[in-house]
Design an enzyme around this catalytic site. Structure first.
Site, short mmCIF file in Angstrom:
data_model
loop_
_atom_site.label_atom_id
_atom_site.label_comp_id
_atom_site.label_asym_id
_atom_site.label_seq_id
_atom_site.Cartn_x
_atom_site.Cartn_y
_atom_site.Cartn_z
N LYS A 1 0.85 -1.21 0.00
CA LYS A 1 0.00 0.00 0.00
C LYS A 1 0.88 1.25 0.00
O LYS A 1 2.08 1.18 0.33
CB LYS A 1 -0.90 -0.02 1.24
CG LYS A 1 -0.12 0.05 2.55
CD LYS A 1 -1.02 -0.18 3.76
CE LYS A 1 -0.20 -0.13 5.05
NZ LYS A 1 -1.02 -0.49 6.22
N TYR B 1 16.48 29.25 9.83
CA TYR B 1 15.37 29.99 10.42
C TYR B 1 15.34 29.93 11.95
O TYR B 1 15.51 28.87 12.53
CB TYR B 1 14.03 29.44 9.93
CG TYR B 1 13.76 29.67 8.46
CD1 TYR B 1 13.88 30.94 7.89
CD2 TYR B 1 13.37 28.61 7.66
CE1 TYR B 1 13.62 31.13 6.54
CE2 TYR B 1 13.10 28.80 6.31
CZ TYR B 1 13.23 30.06 5.75
OH TYR B 1 12.96 30.25 4.43
C1 LIG Z 1 -0.20 -1.53 6.84
C2 LIG Z 1 -0.82 -2.80 7.28
C3 LIG Z 1 -0.03 -3.95 7.47
C4 LIG Z 1 1.48 -3.95 7.40
O1 LIG Z 1 2.00 -3.60 8.67
P1 LIG Z 1 3.58 -3.58 8.94
O2 LIG Z 1 3.71 -3.19 10.36
O3 LIG Z 1 4.14 -2.55 8.01
O4 LIG Z 1 4.10 -4.94 8.65
C5 LIG Z 1 -0.69 -5.12 7.73
N1 LIG Z 1 -2.03 -5.18 7.84
C6 LIG Z 1 -2.81 -4.09 7.70
C7 LIG Z 1 -4.28 -4.23 7.84
C8 LIG Z 1 -2.24 -2.86 7.44
O5 LIG Z 1 -3.02 -1.77 7.33
#
Ligand SMILES: *Cc1c(COP(=O)(O)O)cnc(C)c1O
Length: 399
Positions: free
Chosen positions: A50, A278
């Site tokens: 994702k 800054y």
């Molecule tokens: C993002 C996500 C993962 C992956 O989690 P990690 O800690 O990056 O391994 C797994 N399951 C769901 C539902 C997620 O949203």
């Protein structure tokens, strides 16, 4: 592997590299997945790609993960799944977070498996399905995260309806899943117990999902009981740590896949007492040389890293970031080192090269490594090293 003549994107010479560049090592992703797959076997690995594979490039990362032994892919929404299908990726893909007006028919045409988090969603998915286009669903149950799974009070109706739709040939319940709140061992324990109740409720309704999955990287690595039939691995495949307790990627045998690099834009010698960037939150306490690094918060460098102890690799050593991180640039104090405009700066990467890790930048900015790599901005060019070509090797000239 980066010397493989079939590499997807041969790295240009250092001097010809883009101004701001995130280099993604696809072999590191493949190796990290293999390391984790070996650890969790016989559970399958669903590689979570994702958010453009946490900033690494969804299609490229997905291919590398499949080469490393992942058998499934996971994404948040349908568009992300369709992007992978459009690139020709054929592995099972699960999408679990849906727009209330999502086009499930389109997703079913593309053979995307659908995470279902409510009775309403179940009905909408089922009405998009027909006997020629059976919806493959994973029922998502809430075990304590209180986000989008079906709460316990709704399970009996949901599993009964799912079983009915399955008997009617409209849907096929491939999986049942949930997600940890990453809160404490005690909360994990409680969530495991709730998940067991959900599995029992599904079984009582006559469902026999073959892919029960609960763990993401942390629990997949740590707790064999959480592995069930599959684990969803995100951060670990990118070589960063899922743990908040100081366990590093090196401890876990993982290699960070992303290196963020650029070149020093300018250098200047400053007198003791000089304020820089800054707000002058930093002043030179001696005569020193400041190197200007052309990356800022527009590129994903956290402004919260200002004054937090972040470092970069420059001229063979780790050097402190000083003063406030700005939109386009930040300053590094290099002392009396011989540093010139044009010298390579590695902001983060593989610690085996001497570079700081994204996890260390997270520590310096009060966030997590996930956010550091995911937030890299659009001015940064992504380049790939390693990896395998998508199909058979291209025909050679004259062959
Ligand atoms: C993002 C996500 C993962 C992956 O989690 P990690 O800690 O990056 O391994 C797994 N399951 C769901 C539902 C997620 O949203």
């Amino acid at each position: 592997m980066s010397t493989d003549p079939r590499s997807v994107a041969p790295a240009p010479d250092a001097a010809r590299r883009p101004f701001r560049e995130a280099i993604i090592d696809l072999d590191a992703i493949e190796r990290n997945v293999r390391t984790l797959a070996d650890r969790v076997a016989p559970a399958e690995v669903m590689a979570v790609v994702k958010a453009n594979a946490y900033g690494h490039g969804a299609v490229e990362a997905a291919r590398a993960a499949l080469a490393g032994g992942a058998t499934r892919l996971g994404v948040a929404d349908l568009d992300e799944a369709l992007e992978l299908r459009a690139a020709g990726i054929e592995a099972p893909i699960l999408a679990w977070l849906h727009d209330p007006v999502a086009d499930f028919a389109h997703a079913l045409d593309a053979e995307v498996e659908i995470g279902v988090s409510s009775l309403e969603q179940l009905e909408r998915v089922a009405s998009a399905a027909d006997s020629a286009r059976v919806a493959r669903v994973h029922l998502k149950v809430d075990t304590g995260l209180s986000r989008n799974g079906i709460p316990e009070a709704g399970w009996s109706m949901a599993v009964a309806r799912a079983a009915g739709l399955e008997r009617a040939g409209r849907i096929y319940v491939v999986g049942i899943f949930s997600h940890f709140a990453n809160t404490s061992r005690d909360v994990d324990e409680a969530q495991l117990a709730v998940f067991e109740r959900a599995l029992a409720a599904a079984a009582d309704a006559g469902l026999r999902p073959s892919t029960r999955h609960l763990a993401s990287s942390e629990q997949a690595i740590r707790d064999p009981r959480a592995r069930y039939d599959a684990v969803r691995i995100g951060i670990g495949m990118y070589g960063l740590t899922p743990f908040g307790d100081g366990t590093t990627c090196t401890d876990l045998g993982l290699t960070p896949a992303m290196t963020l690099r650029t070149r020093v834009a300018t250098v200047r010698r400053v007198a003791p007492g000089t304020g820089a960037s800054y707000g002058h939150i930093w002043h030179a306490d001696r005569a020193t040389t400041l190197a200007l690094v052309p990356l800022g918060y527009a590129d994903g460098i956290p402004r919260h890293a200002s004054g937090g102890g972040a470092e970069v690799l420059l001229a063979g050593a780790r050097r402190p970031v000083v003063g406030r991180v700005a939109m386009d640039q930040f300053i590094v104090d290099v002392g009396d080192a011989a540093v010139d405009a044009g010298d390579e700066v590695v902001v983060f990467g593989d610690p085996a090269t001497g570079a700081p890790t994204a996890d260390e930048w997270a520590e310096a900015s009060g966030t997590i490594g996930y956010e550091i790599v995911t937030r890299i901005g659009p001015r940064v060019t992504r380049s790939y090293v390693g990896g395998r070509p998508p199909g058979p090797p291209p025909a050679r000239d004259g062959a």
